[in-house]
Enzyme design. Structure first.
Site, PDB file in Angstrom:
ATOM      1  N   SER A  89      12.299  42.084   8.481  1.00  0.00           N
ATOM      2  CA  SER A  89      12.527  42.195   7.040  1.00  0.00           C
ATOM      3  C   SER A  89      12.257  43.590   6.494  1.00  0.00           C
ATOM      4  O   SER A  89      12.686  43.906   5.381  1.00  0.00           O
ATOM      5  CB  SER A  89      11.666  41.178   6.282  1.00  0.00           C
ATOM      6  OG  SER A  89      10.292  41.384   6.547  1.00  0.00           O
ATOM      7  N   ASP A 130       5.987  42.621  -2.852  1.00  0.00           N
ATOM      8  CA  ASP A 130       5.663  41.203  -2.757  1.00  0.00           C
ATOM      9  C   ASP A 130       4.493  41.010  -1.789  1.00  0.00           C
ATOM     10  O   ASP A 130       3.731  41.944  -1.552  1.00  0.00           O
ATOM     11  CB  ASP A 130       6.891  40.369  -2.354  1.00  0.00           C
ATOM     12  CG  ASP A 130       7.454  40.749  -0.990  1.00  0.00           C
ATOM     13  OD1 ASP A 130       6.757  41.461  -0.212  1.00  0.00           O
ATOM     14  OD2 ASP A 130       8.584  40.328  -0.660  1.00  0.00           O
ATOM     15  N   HIS A 156       5.811  43.237   1.572  1.00  0.00           N
ATOM     16  CA  HIS A 156       6.746  44.368   1.610  1.00  0.00           C
ATOM     17  C   HIS A 156       6.446  45.409   0.531  1.00  0.00           C
ATOM     18  O   HIS A 156       6.104  45.051  -0.599  1.00  0.00           O
ATOM     19  CB  HIS A 156       8.177  43.852   1.438  1.00  0.00           C
ATOM     20  CG  HIS A 156       8.560  42.818   2.442  1.00  0.00           C
ATOM     21  ND1 HIS A 156       8.539  41.467   2.152  1.00  0.00           N
ATOM     22  CD2 HIS A 156       8.945  42.923   3.733  1.00  0.00           C
ATOM     23  CE1 HIS A 156       8.904  40.784   3.226  1.00  0.00           C
ATOM     24  NE2 HIS A 156       9.147  41.643   4.200  1.00  0.00           N
TER      25      HIS A 156
END
Length: 399
Positions: free
Chosen positions: A70, A360, A363
């Site tokens: 991610s 978040d 990240h």
């Protein structure tokens, strides 16, 4: 954390926010024998909403190919049945289009900034591009959120494409190039292009730290780190066999400082979780040593290791110099440090993400990604790449 809570909230948000996209299940995935075993997917899906920007400068390399999780996923998971998705606002709200693209960020991810430095367009995801050779020869992004070095890392989140599967997709891409432009032209393209690898966090977040399969009874942290490093080493050798010669290997960021772990470990005053960061430091050391070995073993290959931990800690420790006011709390989330519940709604997000280090639970914000990309490119803010930065690597290859 009980991931069933995340799943319930995710489903709830899908119902209360009509603009949220439904899970997309490509037919190839539905009919496959295993929902997790699909290394050779051929890109035949509709074109992604992710824009392709074409900078006016002449490219410094023919193409940029991206492998990872991610940290660099630009939309792969939009096409998978998974809870690890970033295809709804507020993700992408500060991106060039102000729309979610699948990037786990409020804006750009590091490879977006590096693509512009290289004179290339933003790289489309393997599953999100139309499959035209004209588009693919400029680069492909294979990264998948939730993916790990270990095949099953992140499996509780749903479908993902693991490191080994992404390497197989690279091989499939190379074969497509050979069939369309010939073997010699493909060798020139691949050997001159840049490959960027950023993966490994999920092997801790969704595997080792969860003690999946009782892994902690089998591997002490150092042994686990060595196992991961040697696995990456073999996969880079597989890339080398496909004529890859220029590689950037990213180390892991200090996930012990991530809002999720600050919440989980009831951190006092935002102090990072030392035992987690110690494991990440050991992993980065093992990978850096592995990269030095490969540079000796692989003829004509240039591989650099960039330490995201080092670069990230410089930002955290010198946050005032970089203009960050909030170092521990996520911009988007719920709970203490906004680390309890993941970002699933625009109402959960702060107004100004650029003042935050974390977007978040796990990240960083666009602003942090820009700084890290500058360091990978030229060590602009602090040296974090060894034995050289990317700009020096490319300058060396032209001599």
């Amino acid at each position: 954390m009980d991931f069933s809570v995340i799943k319930i909230l995710f489903i709830f948000i899908c119902f209360v926010h009509p603009e949220a996209k439904a899970l997309i299940y490509p037919q190839d995935l539905i009919t496959h024998d295993s929902v997790f075993d699909f290394p050779s997917l051929t890109p035949s899906f509709p074109t992604s909403s992710s824009p392709i920007f074409r900078p006016p400068t002449s490219p410094l390399v023919p193409a940029l190919f991206i492998i990872g999780d991610s940290s660099v996923d630009c939309g792969t998971n939009n096409f998978l049945g998974t809870f690890a998705r970033a295809d709804r606002l507020p993700y992408g709200r500060d991106f060039d289009t102000h729309q979610p693209t699948g990037r786990f960020c409020n804006g750009r991810i590091p490879v977006d900034y590096l693509a512009l430095r290289l004179g290339l367009p933003f790289v489309p995801s393997y599953l999100g591009q139309a499959g035209s050779i004209e588009e693919m020869v400029l680069g492909v992004n294979y990264a998948s959120a939730g993916a790990g070095i270990i095949f099953s890392s992140g499996s509780e989140l749903g479908q993902h494409i693991s490191l080994a599967q992404q390497i197989e997709q690279v091989t499939d891409t190379v074969q497509q190039f050979i069939m369309n432009i010939g073997e010699d032209a493909t060798t020139d393209l691949i050997s001159s292009s840049l490959f960027y690898i950023s993966i490994g966090s999920n092997d801790y977040i969704h595997y080792y730290l969860l003690n999946a399969s009782n892994v902690q009874t089998v591997y002490l942290p150092w042994s686990f780190n060595q196992f991961l490093a040697q696995t990456i080493k073999q996969e880079i050798k597989n890339l080398y066999n496909d004529k890859v010669r220029k590689v950037v290997v990213m180390g892991l960021a200090p996930i012990g400082c991530a809002p999720y772990y600050l919440w989980l470990y009831s951190s006092k005053n935002g102090e990072c979780v030392k035992n987690i960061n110690d494991m990440i430091l050991e992993f980065n050391f093992a990978v850096r040593y592995m990269v030095s070995e490969l540079n000796e073993e692989l003829v004509d290959a240039t591989i650099i290791f960039c330490d995201a931990f080092e670069g990230s800690m410089d930002i955290i420790q010198n946050h005032n110099r970089y203009g960050f006011n909030v170092t521990d709390e996520a911009c988007c989330g719920l709970g203490e440090y906004k680390g309890w519940i993941m970002c699933v709604s625009p109402e959960m997000a702060c107004n100004n993400a650029s003042s935050h280090i974390w977007w978040d639970q796990f990240h960083p914000t666009d602003a942090v990604n820009a700084i890290l990309a500058d360091n990978v490119w030229s060590s602009l803010h602090t040296p974090m790449c060894y034995p050289m930065n990317l700009q020096e690597m490319l300058a060396q290859s032209t001599i």
